[in-house]
Design a protein around this motif. Sequence first.
Motif, PDB file in Angstrom:
ATOM      1  N   SER A 151       1.010  -1.353  -0.129  1.00 37.93           N
ATOM      2  CA  SER A 151      -0.163  -0.497  -0.319  1.00 37.93           C
ATOM      3  C   SER A 151       1.034   1.629  -0.033  1.00 37.93           C
ATOM      4  O   SER A 151       0.447   2.022  -0.331  1.00 37.93           O
ATOM      5  N   VAL A 152       1.802   1.341   0.402  1.00 40.20           N
ATOM      6  CA  VAL A 152       2.962   2.262   0.699  1.00 40.20           C
ATOM      7  C   VAL A 152       4.363   2.083   0.370  1.00 40.20           C
ATOM      8  O   VAL A 152       4.779   0.736   0.355  1.00 40.20           O
ATOM      9  N   LEU A 153       4.456   2.386  -0.826  1.00 39.64           N
ATOM     10  CA  LEU A 153       6.244   1.933  -1.168  1.00 39.64           C
ATOM     11  C   LEU A 153       7.069   3.158  -1.669  1.00 39.64           C
ATOM     12  O   LEU A 153       6.494   3.790  -2.877  1.00 39.64           O
ATOM     13  N   ARG A 154       7.844   3.698  -1.442  1.00 39.03           N
ATOM     14  CA  ARG A 154       8.319   5.125  -1.655  1.00 39.03           C
ATOM     15  C   ARG A 154      10.177   5.199  -1.879  1.00 39.03           C
ATOM     16  O   ARG A 154      10.702   4.518  -0.765  1.00 39.03           O
ATOM     17  N   PRO A 155       9.857   5.192  -3.060  1.00 39.45           N
ATOM     18  CA  PRO A 155      11.582   4.520  -3.463  1.00 39.45           C
ATOM     19  C   PRO A 155      12.038   5.875  -3.136  1.00 39.45           C
ATOM     20  O   PRO A 155      11.615   7.078  -4.078  1.00 39.45           O
ATOM     21  N   LEU A 156      13.626   5.977  -2.283  1.00 38.55           N
ATOM     22  CA  LEU A 156      13.898   7.114  -1.524  1.00 38.55           C
ATOM     23  C   LEU A 156      14.853   6.979  -2.547  1.00 38.55           C
ATOM     24  O   LEU A 156      15.771   8.807  -2.404  1.00 38.55           O
ATOM     25  N   SER A 157      15.583   6.336  -3.396  1.00 37.11           N
ATOM     26  CA  SER A 157      17.030   6.336  -4.099  1.00 37.11           C
ATOM     27  C   SER A 157      17.085   8.061  -4.958  1.00 37.11           C
ATOM     28  O   SER A 157      18.801   8.394  -5.065  1.00 37.11           O
ATOM     29  N   ALA A 158      16.134   7.582  -6.035  1.00 34.98           N
ATOM     30  CA  ALA A 158      16.483   9.207  -6.431  1.00 34.98           C
ATOM     31  C   ALA A 158      16.009  10.343  -5.710  1.00 34.98           C
ATOM     32  O   ALA A 158      17.090  11.934  -6.582  1.00 34.98           O
ATOM     33  N   ALA A 159      15.371  10.269  -5.119  1.00 42.35           N
ATOM     34  CA  ALA A 159      15.269  11.556  -4.149  1.00 42.35           C
ATOM     35  C   ALA A 159      15.974  12.083  -3.218  1.00 42.35           C
ATOM     36  O   ALA A 159      16.803  13.621  -2.867  1.00 42.35           O
ATOM     37  N   LEU A 160      17.020  10.928  -2.937  1.00 43.67           N
ATOM     38  CA  LEU A 160      18.738  10.980  -2.042  1.00 43.67           C
ATOM     39  C   LEU A 160      19.687  11.376  -2.718  1.00 43.67           C
ATOM     40  O   LEU A 160      20.787  11.657  -2.505  1.00 43.67           O
ATOM     41  N   GLY A 161      20.132  10.730  -4.351  1.00 41.52           N
ATOM     42  CA  GLY A 161      21.008  11.214  -5.242  1.00 41.52           C
ATOM     43  C   GLY A 161      21.767   9.562  -5.192  1.00 41.52           C
ATOM     44  O   GLY A 161      22.883  10.035  -5.810  1.00 41.52           O
ATOM     45  N   ALA A 162      21.141   8.009  -4.554  1.00 44.16           N
ATOM     46  CA  ALA A 162      21.748   7.941  -4.100  1.00 44.16           C
ATOM     47  C   ALA A 162      21.768   6.758  -5.986  1.00 44.16           C
ATOM     48  O   ALA A 162      21.144   6.495  -6.586  1.00 44.16           O
ATOM     49  N   GLU A 163      23.384   6.580  -6.501  1.00 42.89           N
ATOM     50  CA  GLU A 163      23.503   5.650  -7.457  1.00 42.89           C
ATOM     51  C   GLU A 163      24.261   4.241  -7.703  1.00 42.89           C
ATOM     52  O   GLU A 163      23.469   3.563  -8.444  1.00 42.89           O
ATOM     53  N   GLY A 164      24.904   4.202  -5.990  1.00 41.92           N
ATOM     54  CA  GLY A 164      25.056   2.651  -6.366  1.00 41.92           C
ATOM     55  C   GLY A 164      23.938   1.622  -5.595  1.00 41.92           C
ATOM     56  O   GLY A 164      24.072   0.826  -5.611  1.00 41.92           O
ATOM     57  N   VAL A 165      23.254   2.404  -4.961  1.00 42.10           N
ATOM     58  CA  VAL A 165      22.279   1.465  -4.444  1.00 42.10           C
ATOM     59  C   VAL A 165      20.627   2.077  -4.135  1.00 42.10           C
ATOM     60  O   VAL A 165      20.265   3.067  -4.337  1.00 42.10           O
ATOM     61  N   ALA A 166      19.907   0.877  -3.818  1.00 39.90           N
ATOM     62  CA  ALA A 166      18.347   0.859  -4.196  1.00 39.90           C
ATOM     63  C   ALA A 166      18.159   0.770  -2.675  1.00 39.90           C
ATOM     64  O   ALA A 166      17.898   0.517  -1.647  1.00 39.90           O
ATOM     65  N   VAL A 167      17.080   2.024  -2.270  1.00 38.36           N
ATOM     66  CA  VAL A 167      16.090   2.261  -1.083  1.00 38.36           C
ATOM     67  C   VAL A 167      14.843   2.950  -1.445  1.00 38.36           C
ATOM     68  O   VAL A 167      14.840   3.609  -1.710  1.00 38.36           O
TER      69      VAL A 167
END
Length: 158
Positions: A19-35
């Motif tokens: 019901s809730v999935l928030r992909p944080l990688s792009a918002a954090l600018g993470a290039e090597g890890v999916a969060v």
Amino acid sequence: MKRISVDDVETPASVSPASVLRPLSAALGAEGVAVNYFELAPGESFGYDYHRHLDQEEVFYVLAGTATFETESGTVDLGPGEAVRFAPGEFQLGWNRGERRVVALALGAPRGSTGIEYLRACPTCAGRTLQTPELVDGANAVVVRCTGCGSAVDRLAL
């Protein structure tokens, strides 16, 4: 340094059983890890099917509730403050089998992994078979095919 609030990241209009999935990688600018931040209501799961990532390791950290993972070694329950790691190639699927909401972080490296396989029922083969997804219709849909017989077992619009 890049600082964000999880509440400011929207759940995308995508295919997800949570019901809730928030992909944080792009918002954090993470290039090597999916969060990814998840909230699972009772009965929901992190993914659709029992699966493995061929080139990505995953770590799940439970913040609240109890997540139950189906693994190659049997089921494993994780409570608040507990984490589990799956190496590339290990089958798994996590669920909320309890009555309270599960809140968890999922970390995957490398980010952008594309090699995924499912182990699920194939009506043609009459058993649980290895299956792979493929993008179709100009990347507007995914077809999951049985590697044993080649049948299209499932189709999801993106």
